[in-house]
Scaffold this active site. Structure first.
Site, PDB file in Angstrom:
ATOM      1  N   HIS A  57      -2.395   7.885   6.987  1.00 59.04           N
ATOM      2  CA  HIS A  57      -2.969   6.833   6.369  1.00 59.04           C
ATOM      3  C   HIS A  57      -4.549   6.495   6.632  1.00 59.04           C
ATOM      4  CE1 HIS A  57      -2.300   3.043   3.991  1.00 59.04           C
ATOM      5  NE2 HIS A  57      -2.751   2.386   5.028  1.00 59.04           N
TER       6      HIS A  57
ATOM      7  N   CYS B 227       0.663  -1.410   0.076  1.00 64.78           N
ATOM      8  CA  CYS B 227       0.047  -0.054   0.042  1.00 64.78           C
ATOM      9  C   CYS B 227       0.921   1.190   0.122  1.00 64.78           C
ATOM     10  CB  CYS B 227      -1.228  -0.083   1.289  1.00 64.78           C
ATOM     11  SG  CYS B 227      -2.087  -1.361   1.176  1.00 64.78           S
TER      12      CYS B 227
ATOM     13  N   HIS C 165      -9.888   2.407   0.446  1.00 64.98           N
ATOM     14  CA  HIS C 165      -8.456   1.960   0.505  1.00 64.98           C
ATOM     15  C   HIS C 165      -8.077   1.390  -0.839  1.00 64.98           C
ATOM     16  CE1 HIS C 165      -4.391   0.992   1.455  1.00 64.98           C
ATOM     17  NE2 HIS C 165      -4.742   0.322   2.740  1.00 64.98           N
TER      18      HIS C 165
END
Length: 373
Positions: A265, A132, A301
């Site tokens: 995040h 990620c 996400h």
């Protein structure tokens, strides 16, 4: 002092749309892109933030997102990919690899080569996959290519598609929320997936000034670390995240007191939220605490794209003097160490901001940007 790098173009493809300004307005309004998406598997949640499909498979979708978004970023910068000193740095997590048989027999970087050819790039692209953190790491690598003199212009960022295997994996790992995304909320119980792309055009300041380019922002520095704590969970003490931020501040030649905004995040998993809170508490100590916002409650996400999309959101927040509310945040964790935008946008006069991205495998990357004067 290390010379800052000019950001002269940016573009994203998101579940809220594609226009830089249009999506920004929807973020400020607190909107999200989640819709019900059918699955052949039993999942913890069937909500996902997806871009409307044209009926193509995962691999063509990945390439389309990349080509379209890259093209818009270059157009905004007034450039094209055929420049002799322009390099592409493309990141993804697993892209379409798990869900498209054609990807299994091709080199891992084949998708990036195809994207580069489609936009007319002269040089082969740099491709990377750091889970990620891929989109943020692509920006870090692009900046280093410019600093080293290997390139004068880099188009860098990340792209990812939502696929059945990713949905099933995150459901099985229980990282997927059974309810909704609520970063830094007392009821946070996981993330929801999305898909998209984000790219920045970085140029040496000399190159940008030489062609009288308009500046979106200045890239000031980057840092990365790997906490090596787990394949899927962050280090509870957040040493990797703290080290990445400290290295980014050192690279930018600024201190923690200079940072006024952070795009976190903000995955909304309890483990990630706690780790980020611990990292911010340790880094900022008893000094001024920056406003922290997050965008996964709106975009989902987006895995390998998320670091680049969050960098763009931070740049717009610095340019516009306002941060969007965190979608889904209604009952902030009282132990969170920094102010959070709850329910409405928050105005500010900050000049420097930091974007923090965490990834499976312990990847942590921080980027520092400054508003263009």
């Amino acid at each position: 002092m290390v010379a800052p790098i000019a950001v002269t173009g940016a573009a994203w493809s998101t579940a809220l749309g594609h226009g830089l300004e249009d999506v920004w307005r929807r973020l400020l309004a607190g909107e999200h892109g989640f819709v019900e998406v059918a699955s052949p598997h039993r999942l913890r949640n069937t909500l996902a933030a997806v871009i409307p499909s044209r009926g193509e498979g995962p691999a063509p979708r990945l390439r389309r997102f990349a080509v379209e978004t890259l093209g818009r970023a270059l157009t905004e910068a007034g450039l094209d990919a055929r420049g002799a000193t322009t390099r592409l740095v493309l990141g993804t997590s697993l892209g379409a690899w798990l869900d498209d048989e054609g990807e299994w027999t091709a080199p891992l970087h084949a998708w990036a080569d195809e994207v580069a050819r489609a936009v007319g790039a002269r040089e082969r692209p740099v491709s990377l996959s750091t889970a990620c953190s891929s989109g943020a790491d692509a920006i870090l690598v692009g900046a280093e290519l410019i600093r080293s003199g290997a390139a004068e212009v880099c188009v860098c960022g990340g792209v990812d598609v939502m696929t059945p295997s990713k949905r099933l994996a995150h459901s099985a790992l229980s990282t997927m929320s059974p309810t909704r995304s609520r970063a830094f909320d007392t009821r946070h119980d996981g993330m929801l997936l999305g898909e998209g792309a984000g790219f920045l055009v970085l140029e040496s300041l000399e190159h940008a000034r030489g062609r009288s380019a308009s500046l979106l922002a200045l890239f000031r520095g980057a840092g990365s670390a790997n906490d090596a704590a787990s394949m899927t969970s962050p280090d509870p003490a957040a040493l990797g995240a703290r080290l990445a931020m400290e290295r980014a501040l050192q690279d930018a030649r600024v201190s923690a007191r200079d940072i006024g905004l952070i795009n976190a995040h903000g995955s909304a998993t309890p483990a990630n939220d706690r780790a980020e809170a611990e990292a911010f508490r340790a880094l900022f100590g008893t000094g001024p605490r920056p406003c922290v916002f997050a965008t996964k409650g709106a975009f989902g996400h987006t895995l390998g794209a998320t670091g680049a999309m969050e960098a763009i959101a931070l740049i717009l927040a610095l340019r516009e003097g306002v941060v969007p509310p965190i979608v889904g945040l209604e009952q902030p964790d009282k132990d969170f160490p920094c102010p959070l935008p709850v329910g409405r946008p928050v105005r500010h006069e900050e000049r420097l901001g930091l974007s923090l991205t965490l990834g499976f495998g312990g990847f942590d990357t921080a980027l520092v940007f400054e508003a263009a004067r």
